[in-house]
Design a protein around this motif. Structure first.
Motif, PDB file in Angstrom:
ATOM      1  N   LEU A   1      38.852  71.447  89.785  1.00 19.86           N
ATOM      2  CA  LEU A   1      38.904  72.332  90.946  1.00 19.86           C
ATOM      3  C   LEU A   1      37.677  73.228  91.075  1.00 19.86           C
ATOM      4  O   LEU A   1      37.390  73.737  92.156  1.00 19.86           O
ATOM      5  N   TYR A   2      36.947  73.414  89.961  1.00 17.46           N
ATOM      6  CA  TYR A   2      35.771  74.287  90.019  1.00 17.46           C
ATOM      7  C   TYR A   2      34.794  73.821  91.097  1.00 17.46           C
ATOM      8  O   TYR A   2      34.041  74.626  91.669  1.00 17.46           O
ATOM      9  N   VAL A   3      34.802  72.512  91.377  1.00 20.87           N
ATOM     10  CA  VAL A   3      33.894  71.967  92.389  1.00 20.87           C
ATOM     11  C   VAL A   3      34.154  72.617  93.748  1.00 20.87           C
ATOM     12  O   VAL A   3      33.230  72.835  94.542  1.00 20.87           O
ATOM     13  N   LEU A   4      35.415  72.944  94.019  1.00 29.68           N
ATOM     14  CA  LEU A   4      35.813  73.474  95.323  1.00 29.68           C
ATOM     15  C   LEU A   4      35.734  74.995  95.393  1.00 29.68           C
ATOM     16  O   LEU A   4      36.024  75.580  96.441  1.00 29.68           O
ATOM     17  N   GLY A   5      35.369  75.636  94.295  1.00 26.11           N
ATOM     18  CA  GLY A   5      35.261  77.092  94.296  1.00 26.11           C
ATOM     19  C   GLY A   5      36.294  77.723  93.389  1.00 26.11           C
ATOM     20  O   GLY A   5      37.373  77.169  93.156  1.00 26.11           O
ATOM     21  N   GLU A   6      35.981  78.895  92.882  1.00 29.80           N
ATOM     22  CA  GLU A   6      36.836  79.534  91.884  1.00 29.80           C
ATOM     23  C   GLU A   6      38.195  79.960  92.426  1.00 29.80           C
ATOM     24  O   GLU A   6      39.143  80.185  91.655  1.00 29.80           O
ATOM     25  N   LYS A   7      38.340  80.045  93.749  1.00 26.14           N
ATOM     26  CA  LYS A   7      39.616  80.457  94.333  1.00 26.14           C
ATOM     27  C   LYS A   7      40.490  79.268  94.749  1.00 26.14           C
ATOM     28  O   LYS A   7      41.606  79.458  95.239  1.00 26.14           O
ATOM     29  N   ALA A   8      40.003  78.070  94.555  1.00 25.77           N
ATOM     30  CA  ALA A   8      40.791  76.888  94.927  1.00 25.77           C
ATOM     31  C   ALA A   8      42.050  76.799  94.076  1.00 25.77           C
ATOM     32  O   ALA A   8      42.019  77.035  92.869  1.00 25.77           O
ATOM     33  N   LYS A   9      43.164  76.443  94.710  1.00 31.14           N
ATOM     34  CA  LYS A   9      44.448  76.356  94.015  1.00 31.14           C
ATOM     35  C   LYS A   9      44.991  74.931  94.046  1.00 31.14           C
ATOM     36  O   LYS A   9      44.728  74.171  94.984  1.00 31.14           O
ATOM     37  N   LEU A  10      45.763  74.598  93.013  1.00 23.36           N
ATOM     38  CA  LEU A  10      46.414  73.296  92.944  1.00 23.36           C
ATOM     39  C   LEU A  10      47.876  73.457  93.328  1.00 23.36           C
ATOM     40  O   LEU A  10      48.638  74.173  92.663  1.00 23.36           O
ATOM     41  N   PHE A  11      48.256  72.789  94.411  1.00 24.11           N
ATOM     42  CA  PHE A  11      49.642  72.766  94.861  1.00 24.11           C
ATOM     43  C   PHE A  11      50.288  71.469  94.383  1.00 24.11           C
ATOM     44  O   PHE A  11      49.672  70.404  94.444  1.00 24.11           O
ATOM     45  N   GLY A  12      51.531  71.565  93.932  1.00 22.85           N
ATOM     46  CA  GLY A  12      52.266  70.382  93.500  1.00 22.85           C
ATOM     47  C   GLY A  12      53.496  70.185  94.343  1.00 22.85           C
ATOM     48  O   GLY A  12      54.163  71.155  94.735  1.00 22.85           O
ATOM     49  N   ALA A  13      53.818  68.922  94.643  1.00 19.62           N
ATOM     50  CA  ALA A  13      55.000  68.614  95.450  1.00 19.62           C
ATOM     51  C   ALA A  13      55.863  67.591  94.733  1.00 19.62           C
ATOM     52  O   ALA A  13      55.354  66.677  94.081  1.00 19.62           O
ATOM     53  N   ASP A  14      57.171  67.758  94.869  1.00 15.16           N
ATOM     54  CA  ASP A  14      58.109  66.777  94.329  1.00 15.16           C
ATOM     55  C   ASP A  14      59.440  66.957  95.043  1.00 15.16           C
ATOM     56  O   ASP A  14      59.811  68.075  95.412  1.00 15.16           O
ATOM     57  N   ALA A  15      60.151  65.845  95.253  1.00 21.19           N
ATOM     58  CA  ALA A  15      61.453  65.917  95.908  1.00 21.19           C
ATOM     59  C   ALA A  15      62.520  66.510  94.992  1.00 21.19           C
ATOM     60  O   ALA A  15      63.591  66.906  95.466  1.00 21.19           O
TER      61      ALA A  15
END
Length: 306
Positions: free
Chosen positions: A23-37
């Motif tokens: 994620l560092y490529v996208l900037g230090e504030k970029a967040k990872l969202f996860g989805a699951d049913a």
């Protein structure tokens, strides 16, 4: 900067860890969202934000687009065969909404998920048929024709055993049983269908189709076969090709056009698919440098405390 959504996270902590490191490529504030049913899935503890999404069968492209727009998400990483097919089918809609997909074109996805068709795509592919009488063999493999086959498969069966087991499957597919060592090759193809590189791995201990113990091997022939396959199918992004090798040569079993369960070893060795995908979105360059300081991977459960 924008955020990233990964689907069907289940308990895929190694994959989530690899994604977070990129994620560092996208900037230090970029967040990872996860989805699951499944709202109780353990993977929700491995992401910055969790979405208990509706079952995929009840989702439309707009379901995801609306969520992504609300959360500032600009890229989606599908991690399950059904997800990959869904996003490949709706790729134009996501591109129109400026949401990038870590996903191969639909033609490549369907070619790999239909094991009967796949058997005709490469000269090294193991023959396959829905009619067992057309195969010149005394022992057989039986699996589902479509989708992941590791959980519903019978190996080294007689003709009678194969036919009986086939009756329990939705769409049985028969192949000759071939003994040999198992290998996987992780490969990456850039957005212009250019082969970036690959890492070959011996599958030393396999459970439910996933390599629990895997080790790097120097195997130029396997890499070349995977490159040819990727070019033939017009794959983009990450792929995992599976092979058998014996004294008669190399035999191609199947290919998954997504990040695999044991692909994290290849990632640690320099095949940094997620990082490269993000860099391509930003127009940045990169090179593949193989790192052999780590060559083995054992996938085990471990405690996590906080």
């Amino acid at each position: 900067m924008y955020n990233v959504l990964v689907t069907s996270i289940g308990a895929k902590f190694p994959l989530l860890s690899a994604l977070k490191s990129a994620l560092y490529v996208l900037g230090e504030k970029a967040k990872l969202f996860g989805a699951d049913a499944n709202p109780a899935c353990l993977g929700r503890y491995g992401v910055d934000a969790f979405w208990a999404m509706p079952p995929l069968a009840s989702c439309t492209a707009q379901t995801f687009i609306s969520y992504c727009k609300d959360q500032g998400i600009g890229a989606i990483i599908p991690t399950r065969d059904e997800d990959v097919h869904f996003f490949a089918r709706h790729k134009a809609a996501f591109e129109g909404a400026n949401i990038a997909l870590f996903c191969a074109p639909l033609q490549a996805v369907e070619a790999c998920q239909d094991k009967l068709f796949f058997a005709s795509t490469h000269p090294l592919a193991i023959p396959a048929s829905t009619d067992i009488t057309t195969l010149d063999a005394s022992r057989f493999v039986v699996k589902e024709r479509f989708g992941a086959g590791g959980r519903a498969m019978l190996l080294n069966a007689t003709k009678t055993e194969a036919l009986d087991f086939g009756k329990t499957l939705s769409s049985p597919l028969f192949q000759p049983f071939i003994e040999g060592e198992e290998f996987s090759v992780d490969g990456y193809v850039n957005g212009k269908e250019g082969w970036v590189g690959g890492v070959a791995r011996a599958r030393l201990h396999v459970k439910h189709g996933e390599a629990k113990l895997t080790a790097y091997v120097d195997a130029p022939a396997l890499l070349e076969a995977t490159k040819t396959l990727a070019q033939t199918l017009h794959v983009k992004g990450h792929l995992v090709a599976q092979f058998l090798q014996n004294d008669r040569g190399i035999h191609l079993i199947e290919c998954n056009v997504r990040f695999g369960g044991a692909s994290t070893l290849s990632y640690a060795m320099g095949l940094r698919s997620f990082e490269w995908f993000f860099k391509e979105l930003l127009g940045e360059s990169y090179v593949f440098v193989l790192d052999t300081s780590v060559t083995h991977q054992l996938r085990v459960e471990q405690d996590v405390r906080w």
